[in-house]
Motif scaffolding. Sequence first.
Motif, short mmCIF file in Angstrom:
data_model
loop_
_atom_site.label_atom_id
_atom_site.label_comp_id
_atom_site.label_asym_id
_atom_site.label_seq_id
_atom_site.Cartn_x
_atom_site.Cartn_y
_atom_site.Cartn_z
N LEU A 279 59.06 94.51 1.32
CA LEU A 279 60.29 95.31 1.24
C LEU A 279 60.97 95.39 2.60
N ILE A 280 60.19 95.69 3.63
CA ILE A 280 60.75 95.82 4.98
C ILE A 280 61.30 94.49 5.47
N LEU A 281 60.58 93.41 5.24
CA LEU A 281 61.06 92.10 5.66
C LEU A 281 62.35 91.74 4.94
N PHE A 282 62.42 91.98 3.64
CA PHE A 282 63.64 91.72 2.88
C PHE A 282 64.79 92.57 3.42
N ALA A 283 64.53 93.84 3.68
CA ALA A 283 65.57 94.73 4.20
C ALA A 283 66.08 94.23 5.55
N GLU A 284 65.17 93.82 6.40
CA GLU A 284 65.57 93.33 7.72
C GLU A 284 66.39 92.04 7.61
N GLU A 285 65.99 91.15 6.73
CA GLU A 285 66.69 89.87 6.60
C GLU A 285 68.06 90.00 5.95
N THR A 286 68.24 91.01 5.12
CA THR A 286 69.52 91.18 4.42
C THR A 286 70.40 92.26 5.04
N GLY A 287 69.83 93.06 5.92
CA GLY A 287 70.59 94.16 6.50
C GLY A 287 70.71 95.37 5.58
N GLU A 288 69.98 95.36 4.49
CA GLU A 288 69.98 96.50 3.57
C GLU A 288 68.94 97.51 4.02
N LYS A 289 69.24 98.77 3.83
CA LYS A 289 68.25 99.80 4.10
C LYS A 289 67.24 99.79 2.95
N PRO A 290 65.96 99.98 3.25
CA PRO A 290 64.96 100.00 2.18
C PRO A 290 65.30 100.98 1.05
N GLU A 291 65.84 102.13 1.41
CA GLU A 291 66.17 103.11 0.38
C GLU A 291 67.30 102.61 -0.54
N ASN A 292 68.19 101.76 -0.02
CA ASN A 292 69.23 101.18 -0.87
C ASN A 292 68.63 100.20 -1.88
N ILE A 293 67.58 99.54 -1.48
CA ILE A 293 66.90 98.62 -2.40
C ILE A 293 66.24 99.42 -3.53
N VAL A 294 65.67 100.55 -3.18
CA VAL A 294 65.09 101.43 -4.21
C VAL A 294 66.19 101.97 -5.11
N HIS A 295 67.33 102.36 -4.54
CA HIS A 295 68.46 102.83 -5.36
C HIS A 295 68.94 101.74 -6.31
N ALA A 296 68.98 100.50 -5.83
CA ALA A 296 69.39 99.37 -6.68
C ALA A 296 68.40 99.21 -7.83
N TRP A 297 67.12 99.29 -7.51
CA TRP A 297 66.07 99.18 -8.53
C TRP A 297 66.27 100.24 -9.62
N ARG A 298 66.55 101.46 -9.19
CA ARG A 298 66.76 102.55 -10.16
C ARG A 298 68.05 102.34 -10.96
N ALA A 299 69.10 101.83 -10.29
CA ALA A 299 70.37 101.58 -10.99
C ALA A 299 70.22 100.52 -12.07
N LEU A 300 69.25 99.64 -11.88
CA LEU A 300 68.98 98.59 -12.87
C LEU A 300 67.95 99.04 -13.92
N GLY A 301 67.55 100.29 -13.85
CA GLY A 301 66.62 100.82 -14.85
C GLY A 301 65.18 100.88 -14.40
N GLY A 302 64.92 100.54 -13.15
CA GLY A 302 63.56 100.60 -12.63
C GLY A 302 63.07 102.03 -12.53
N GLY A 303 61.82 102.24 -12.88
CA GLY A 303 61.22 103.56 -12.77
C GLY A 303 61.48 104.48 -13.94
N VAL A 304 62.25 104.03 -14.91
CA VAL A 304 62.52 104.86 -16.08
C VAL A 304 61.22 105.09 -16.83
N GLY A 305 60.93 106.33 -17.08
CA GLY A 305 59.72 106.67 -17.82
C GLY A 305 58.49 106.82 -16.94
N GLN A 306 58.67 106.60 -15.63
CA GLN A 306 57.54 106.76 -14.71
C GLN A 306 57.59 108.16 -14.10
N GLU A 307 56.45 108.73 -13.88
CA GLU A 307 56.39 110.04 -13.24
C GLU A 307 56.11 109.83 -11.76
N TRP A 308 56.83 110.55 -10.94
CA TRP A 308 56.63 110.44 -9.48
C TRP A 308 56.13 111.73 -8.94
#
Length: 91
Positions: A62-91
């Motif tokens: 995750l960190i390597l991808f964030a560094e190579e793309t200039g995205e913040k790691p938390e934005n990658i998590v937000h993208a994952w959630r926007a695409l339906g990631g984590g639905v039905g999972q308890e945190w």
Amino acid sequence: MSPDFASEIAFKAIGFIVGDDTLRDRFLALSGLSPDEIRANLAEVDFQASILDFLISNEPDLILFAEETGEKPENIVHAWRALGGGVGQEW
């Protein structure tokens, strides 16, 4: 985050994964997908979420991808959630 922007991040992630032999081989082994199946599923939102899930599940990747793309790691998590990631999972 809009689904379109989340998809853009997922497409970057797909390129990142298939461009690295180690990541690609690990993704193929864990997912059980063939390269042809990956190509066939690129437009599927669930598949895009699974790509981001793969990166999120291993912090160094995750960190390597964030560094190579200039995205913040938390934005990658937000993208994952926007695409339906984590639905039905308890945190």
